[in-house]
Design an enzyme around this catalytic site. Structure first.
Site, short mmCIF file in Angstrom:
data_model
loop_
_atom_site.label_atom_id
_atom_site.label_comp_id
_atom_site.label_asym_id
_atom_site.label_seq_id
_atom_site.Cartn_x
_atom_site.Cartn_y
_atom_site.Cartn_z
N ASP A 99 0.86 -1.21 -0.05
CA ASP A 99 0.05 -0.09 -0.22
C ASP A 99 0.93 1.31 0.07
O ASP A 99 2.27 1.09 0.24
CB ASP A 99 -0.90 0.09 1.34
CG ASP A 99 -1.64 1.24 1.23
OD1 ASP A 99 -2.14 1.59 0.20
OD2 ASP A 99 -1.91 1.84 2.42
N ASP A 109 -0.05 5.06 1.31
CA ASP A 109 -0.45 5.73 2.55
C ASP A 109 -0.47 5.05 3.85
O ASP A 109 -1.09 4.26 3.99
CB ASP A 109 -1.62 6.66 2.30
CG ASP A 109 -1.69 7.56 1.06
OD1 ASP A 109 -0.89 8.51 1.30
OD2 ASP A 109 -2.63 7.41 0.28
#
Length: 222
Positions: free
Chosen positions: A12, A14
């Site tokens: 991922d 963020d």
């Protein structure tokens, strides 16, 4: 859950590569209050972190008791850009992790391609991800927590889902990894507590430098 070696690590963005969630939440609270939707910091972490745009738009509309106008977010974008320009950093230890990995890796985020690239550029990570290894929820029909994005990334890079490991920091992300049949590694060194990431086929850890060894060790179902 297979014990076969990992052939692809899907990060991922963020909260995993860039330490942006704290900054987003700080501005979110101000913006939502101005829109007539008050949220506590704990509510923002629990309900918004990792969620797709459609989900948190619906949450704001529910709290304020009336719909938002189309494009409502546009006047607030400069606030987010300002704080990201001033304060965004890479997650501690992630650069060393990328250096240490002995298998290919890519990025799959609910953010747009433009947002992803800006944040990678701000933190000096952009050179580690060419265009072929950046995947956005805009590329698929459904973002996380649906498995579509992770399955798309794996297919594009020619790796079977069961040989992929996903590194996430939100319940939405680990749910998507599980639904895709991939090994999930829940990073709880940010805003989301370990208890909200734990579950079947998921290894929870709180220091990014631990990841390379955990990938070799494999996942044991919780």
């Amino acid at each position: 859950m297979t014990d076969d070696p990992v052939e692809l690590v899907i990060f991922d963005c963020d909260g995993v590569l860039v330490d942006s969630e704290r900054l987003y939440c700080r501005v979110d609270r101000e913006v939502f209050a101005e829109l007539g939707a008050e949220f506590t910091e704990a509510e923002l972490v629990e309900r918004f972190v990792g969620s797709p745009f459609e989900v948190w738009t619906a949450l704001v509309e529910e709290r304020r008791g009336r719909p938002l106008e189309p494009g409502w977010q546009e006047p607030f974008r400069p606030r987010y850009e300002q704080i990201l320009d001033a304060e965004l950093t890479a997650v501690e230890g992630v650069t060393e992790v990328l250096d240490a990995l002995e298998v290919p890796y890519c990025l799959a985020s609910n953010g747009s391609h433009e947002e992803i690239r800006r944040n990678l550029t701000r933190t000096g990570l952009i050179g580690r991800f060419d265009d072929a290894r950046i995947f956005s929820a805009r590329d698929v029909a459904r973002g996380k927590p649906a498995p579509d994005l992770f399955l798309h990334a794996a297919a594009a890079l020619g790796v079977a889902p069961e040989r992929c490991a996903v590194v996430e920091d939100s319940p939405y992300g680990v749910a998507a990894a599980r639904a895709a049949g991939m090994r999930a590694f829940g990073y709880c060194g940010g805003l989301t507590g370990a208890e909200r990431l734990a579950g079947p086929g998921t290894r929870v850890f709180d220091a990014m430098h631990e990841l390379p060894a955990l990938l070799v060790e494999g996942v044991r179902a919780a």
